[in-house]
Motif scaffolding. Structure first.
Motif, PDB file in Angstrom:
ATOM      1  N   ASP B  64       0.981  -1.293  -0.149  1.00 17.62           N
ATOM      2  CA  ASP B  64      -0.272  -0.167   0.311  1.00 17.62           C
ATOM      3  C   ASP B  64       0.759   1.366  -0.028  1.00 17.62           C
ATOM      4  OD1 ASP B  64      -1.921  -1.804  -0.122  1.00 17.62           O
ATOM      5  OD2 ASP B  64      -2.513  -0.924   2.013  1.00 17.62           O
ATOM      6  N   ILE B  65       1.552   1.277   0.786  1.00 12.70           N
ATOM      7  CA  ILE B  65       3.143   2.743   0.932  1.00 12.70           C
ATOM      8  C   ILE B  65       3.330   3.118  -0.867  1.00 12.70           C
ATOM      9  CG2 ILE B  65       5.078   3.676   2.453  1.00 12.70           C
ATOM     10  CD1 ILE B  65       3.846   1.533   4.507  1.00 12.70           C
ATOM     11  N   VAL B  66       3.588   1.830  -1.000  1.00 16.72           N
ATOM     12  CA  VAL B  66       4.596   1.941  -2.078  1.00 16.72           C
ATOM     13  C   VAL B  66       3.566   3.113  -3.166  1.00 16.72           C
ATOM     14  CG1 VAL B  66       5.858   0.767  -4.581  1.00 16.72           C
ATOM     15  CG2 VAL B  66       6.248   0.293  -2.252  1.00 16.72           C
ATOM     16  N   GLU B  70       3.963   7.177  -4.723  1.00 18.65           N
ATOM     17  CA  GLU B  70       3.577   7.166  -6.730  1.00 18.65           C
ATOM     18  C   GLU B  70       3.049   7.900  -6.755  1.00 18.65           C
ATOM     19  OE1 GLU B  70       3.164   3.488  -8.412  1.00 18.65           O
ATOM     20  OE2 GLU B  70       5.748   2.973  -8.195  1.00 18.65           O
ATOM     21  N   GLU B  71       1.574   8.560  -5.694  1.00 18.58           N
ATOM     22  CA  GLU B  71       0.781   9.258  -6.460  1.00 18.58           C
ATOM     23  C   GLU B  71       1.153  10.419  -5.003  1.00 18.58           C
ATOM     24  OE1 GLU B  71      -2.840   8.264  -4.969  1.00 18.58           O
ATOM     25  OE2 GLU B  71      -2.908   6.607  -5.554  1.00 18.58           O
ATOM     26  N   ASN B  72       1.496  10.745  -4.084  1.00 22.71           N
ATOM     27  CA  ASN B  72       2.485  11.880  -3.643  1.00 22.71           C
ATOM     28  C   ASN B  72       3.573  11.631  -2.576  1.00 22.71           C
ATOM     29  OD1 ASN B  72       2.914  13.652  -2.629  1.00 22.71           O
ATOM     30  ND2 ASN B  72       0.185  14.649  -2.135  1.00 22.71           N
ATOM     31  N   GLN B  73       4.531  11.866  -3.032  1.00 22.94           N
ATOM     32  CA  GLN B  73       6.245  11.865  -2.092  1.00 22.94           C
ATOM     33  C   GLN B  73       6.127  12.542  -0.582  1.00 22.94           C
ATOM     34  OE1 GLN B  73       8.631  10.106  -2.431  1.00 22.94           O
ATOM     35  NE2 GLN B  73       8.288   9.153  -3.909  1.00 22.94           N
ATOM     36  N   GLU B  74       5.017  13.901  -0.570  1.00 20.51           N
ATOM     37  CA  GLU B  74       5.553  14.700   0.377  1.00 20.51           C
ATOM     38  C   GLU B  74       4.774  14.402   1.265  1.00 20.51           C
ATOM     39  OE1 GLU B  74       3.675  18.208  -0.934  1.00 20.51           O
ATOM     40  OE2 GLU B  74       5.351  18.273  -2.308  1.00 20.51           O
ATOM     41  N   GLU B  78       3.397  10.423   6.309  1.00 19.12           N
ATOM     42  CA  GLU B  78       1.813  11.219   7.063  1.00 19.12           C
ATOM     43  C   GLU B  78       1.075   9.271   6.931  1.00 19.12           C
ATOM     44  OE1 GLU B  78       0.487  11.993   8.922  1.00 19.12           O
ATOM     45  OE2 GLU B  78      -1.451  12.688   9.615  1.00 19.12           O
ATOM     46  N   VAL B  79       1.539   9.783   5.010  1.00 16.25           N
ATOM     47  CA  VAL B  79       0.331   8.056   4.860  1.00 16.25           C
ATOM     48  C   VAL B  79       0.535   7.097   5.694  1.00 16.25           C
ATOM     49  CG1 VAL B  79      -0.021   6.556   3.189  1.00 16.25           C
ATOM     50  CG2 VAL B  79      -0.583   9.032   2.715  1.00 16.25           C
ATOM     51  N   ASP B  80       2.598   6.634   4.988  1.00 13.22           N
ATOM     52  CA  ASP B  80       2.857   5.355   6.345  1.00 13.22           C
ATOM     53  C   ASP B  80       2.304   5.854   7.897  1.00 13.22           C
ATOM     54  OD1 ASP B  80       4.166   4.647   4.096  1.00 13.22           O
ATOM     55  OD2 ASP B  80       6.356   5.881   5.254  1.00 13.22           O
ATOM     56  N   ARG B  81       1.724   6.682   8.821  1.00 10.96           N
ATOM     57  CA  ARG B  81       1.444   6.682   9.981  1.00 10.96           C
ATOM     58  C   ARG B  81       0.142   6.023   9.702  1.00 10.96           C
ATOM     59  NH1 ARG B  81      -2.164   8.993  13.264  1.00 10.96           N
ATOM     60  NH2 ARG B  81      -2.108  10.703  12.190  1.00 10.96           N
ATOM     61  N   LEU B  82      -0.856   6.633   9.325  1.00 11.50           N
ATOM     62  CA  LEU B  82      -2.022   6.316   8.692  1.00 11.50           C
ATOM     63  C   LEU B  82      -1.965   4.781   8.454  1.00 11.50           C
ATOM     64  CD1 LEU B  82      -3.764   9.475   7.295  1.00 11.50           C
ATOM     65  CD2 LEU B  82      -3.786   8.350   9.785  1.00 11.50           C
ATOM     66  N   GLU B  85      -1.862   2.499  11.461  1.00 14.22           N
ATOM     67  CA  GLU B  85      -2.726   2.369  12.441  1.00 14.22           C
ATOM     68  C   GLU B  85      -4.027   1.837  11.711  1.00 14.22           C
ATOM     69  OE1 GLU B  85      -5.754   6.132  14.123  1.00 14.22           O
ATOM     70  OE2 GLU B  85      -3.867   6.385  13.922  1.00 14.22           O
ATOM     71  N   LEU B  86      -4.159   1.778  10.310  1.00 17.03           N
ATOM     72  CA  LEU B  86      -5.040   1.383   9.552  1.00 17.03           C
ATOM     73  C   LEU B  86      -4.712  -0.219   9.891  1.00 17.03           C
ATOM     74  CD1 LEU B  86      -7.412   1.798   7.934  1.00 17.03           C
ATOM     75  CD2 LEU B  86      -6.434   1.572   5.451  1.00 17.03           C
ATOM     76  N   LEU B  87      -3.707  -0.524   9.621  1.00 15.09           N
ATOM     77  CA  LEU B  87      -3.510  -1.988   9.884  1.00 15.09           C
ATOM     78  C   LEU B  87      -3.721  -2.815  11.293  1.00 15.09           C
ATOM     79  CD1 LEU B  87       0.164  -1.718   7.893  1.00 15.09           C
ATOM     80  CD2 LEU B  87      -2.439  -3.301   6.940  1.00 15.09           C
ATOM     81  N   HIS B  88      -3.640  -1.801  12.227  1.00 13.97           N
ATOM     82  CA  HIS B  88      -3.600  -2.733  13.056  1.00 13.97           C
ATOM     83  C   HIS B  88      -4.874  -2.305  13.838  1.00 13.97           C
ATOM     84  CE1 HIS B  88       0.514  -2.613  14.869  1.00 13.97           C
ATOM     85  NE2 HIS B  88       0.383  -1.534  14.655  1.00 13.97           N
ATOM     86  N   LEU B  89      -5.672  -1.138  13.092  1.00 12.69           N
ATOM     87  CA  LEU B  89      -7.624  -1.505  13.087  1.00 12.69           C
ATOM     88  C   LEU B  89      -7.943  -2.438  12.490  1.00 12.69           C
ATOM     89  CD1 LEU B  89      -8.006   2.920  13.172  1.00 12.69           C
ATOM     90  CD2 LEU B  89      -8.651   0.815  14.940  1.00 12.69           C
ATOM     91  N   GLU B  90      -7.652  -2.645  11.710  1.00  6.12           N
ATOM     92  CA  GLU B  90      -8.208  -3.985  10.783  1.00  6.12           C
ATOM     93  C   GLU B  90      -7.949  -5.223  11.178  1.00  6.12           C
ATOM     94  OE1 GLU B  90      -6.353  -3.603   6.907  1.00  6.12           O
ATOM     95  OE2 GLU B  90      -7.675  -2.012   5.970  1.00  6.12           O
ATOM     96  N   GLU B  91      -6.862  -5.315  11.456  1.00  8.84           N
ATOM     97  CA  GLU B  91      -6.130  -6.248  12.452  1.00  8.84           C
ATOM     98  C   GLU B  91      -7.327  -6.795  13.865  1.00  8.84           C
ATOM     99  OE1 GLU B  91      -4.422  -8.629  11.277  1.00  8.84           O
ATOM    100  OE2 GLU B  91      -4.168 -10.074  13.302  1.00  8.84           O
TER     101      GLU B  91
END
Lengths: 167, 283
Positions: B64-66, B70-74, B78-82, B85-91
């Motif tokens: 997902d992170i890769v 590609e979409e937005n390096q900046e 933030e996406v990493d963190r989210l 967090e999402l993975l933990h919530l999904e789990e």
């Protein structure tokens, strides 16, 4: 090599086979790590070492797998001994030798294990087992051997000349 | 090399040790050692299982992170963190869904008591090798587990307890070639035996030749023989095997349980299987 180290390696191999191999499953098939290690070591160090390692790793696998002692050990002992025959070959350093040997030993070990299970009155479906389990495992074991053999060869070189003894 | 000289000695010792080990193993004298080994291995298996699940979760997260990079390096950090967090919530959500499904399943069978457990030694299609299917659960005698208790998930029958240790138990899966379960077709109550086959397959045998069975028929435990409670789902008929000369027909069964992805299972603790061997020995 220190016998305590050998015992630790063999017990770890048995534990890894039951604890780790299930997580390496591809299409329902897992590699036989114990067999790969025993075959590689027999090839590197000869039949004597192969027999010992087969016995140790086999009993450890039986212990952790919950089957009667000797079920997997018998096949691993024979595989270790057979692999040791390759140690005297001038081609032993060729990468094809471990590949051929693990292919042969996968057949040998599984056939012996099936024989032991038959003696224990298990229902055996020979053809279906060969097709569904043994032949796919052979392919997988060859792949694992290609990765593991250089590591074990390095370990063998590092411990070369060291006899297994209480010193 | 010393090992060459050792070969005859090693061979003789190996044969003697194997014979002794085999005989000792048959007498049951080795049982305490096996109990100890399984008890010691259970935490290791548990850790490897957790590690494996974590790696799977992170591998998915990595993909997902890769894509997001590609979409937005900046926005990557933030996406990493989210994402994490999402993975933990999904789990957590997945776990809640599993537990809810198990709870609903237990409510459908109020007569039975269930003991929840987490699979710690997953070994489908085989245990230590590809020849012996095997499953270890992290509940044992300390949790009231006894031999032959049925093991299920919300999706259907898994097997029965084969061996019990203090903190773990080993399950004989219905996929095992040693397993035989009395079963019936839900639609018309036609009975047969569901047996394990190599490669994790299930086959229903001993179905009368003139009985009506079709692909898609649901197969349940029949309760006959007293080995399992009645009406637990086993699977669906995937293929009917019928020939004109046999007295019986067979059917390949597709289990409703995903054995390779099994994370939790329930042990039915208040069902007492009938000990047919004991009955047979009575005069």
């Amino acid at each position: 090599m220190n016998p305590y180290a050998v015992a630790a390696i063999l017990v770890s191999t048995g534990a890894l086979q039951t604890a780790v191999a299930p997580h390496l499953t591809i299409m329902g098939i897992r590699p036989n790590l114990s067999l790969v290690v025993v075959t590689a070591w027999g090839l590197l160090r000869g039949s004597g070492a192969g027999l010992w390692w087969g016995l140790g790793a086999g009993l450890a696998t039986d212990l952790f797998a919950g089957v009667p002692l000797g079920t997997f050990a018998t096949g691993l002992v024979l595989s270790g001994g057979v692999a040791g025959l390759g140690e005297r070959q001038i081609f032993r350093t060729n990468f094809l030798m471990p590949v051929l040997m693990i292919g042969l030993n996968t057949l040998l070990a599984n056939l012996v294990t099936l024989g032991v299970l038959k003696l224990l009155d298990w229902p055996i479906y020979f053809g279906a087992t060969m097709k569904a389990a043994v032949l796919p495992e052979m392919v997988y074991n060859i792949g694992v051997m290609v990765v593991l053999f250089p590591v074990l060869a390095w370990l063998s070189r590092r411990t070369a000349g060291e006899a297994i003894g209480w010193h | 090399m010393q090992s060459r000289k050792d070969t005859p000695t090693a061979l003789i010792i190996a044969i003697v040790v194997l014979i002794v080990a085999f005989l000792v193993s048959q007498t049951g004298l080795f049982r305490p050692v096996r109990d100890l080994a399984t008890t010691l291995l259970e935490p290791l298996q548990d850790q490897f299982t957790r590690l494996s699940r974590t790696v799977s979760t992170w591998a998915q997260g990595g993909r997902d992170i890769v894509a997001l990079r590609e979409e937005n390096q900046e926005l990557r950090a933030e996406v990493d963190r989210l994402s994490v967090e999402l993975l933990h919530l999904e789990e957590a959500n997945k776990e809640i869904e599993q537990l809810r499904a198990l709870l609903e399943f237990t409510q459908q069978y109020p007569a039975y008591q269930f003991k929840g457990s987490e699979v710690v030694g997953r070994t489908v299609a085989t245990g230590a090798s590809n020849l012996v299917p095997d499953l270890v659960l992290d509940v044992g005698t300390r949790d009231g587990i006894q031999r032959n208790m049925p093991v299920v998930t919300e999706r259907g029958l898994v097997g029965r307890v084969l061996e019990v240790y203090p903190t773990a138990c080993r399950v004989l899966l219905i996929l095992d070639v040693r397993s035989s379960v009395n079963a019936m077709i839900q639609r018309n109550r036609v009975t047969g035996l569901v047996e394990g086959r190599p490669g994790g397959k299930l086959v229903m045998t001993d179905i009368p030749h003139d009985a009506s069975i079709a692909e898609g028929d649901v197969v349940l435990t029949s309760g006959l023989g007293g080995g399992f409670p009645k009406a637990l789902i086993i699977g669906q008929v995937a293929k009917v095997i019928r020939d004109d000369v046999s007295l019986f027909q067979e059917a390949e069964i597709q289990s409703t349980v995903n054995f390779s992805g099994l994370e939790r299972a329930l042990v039915i603790t208040n069902f007492t299987p009938t000990n047919l061997e004991q009955l047979e020995t009575q005069p």
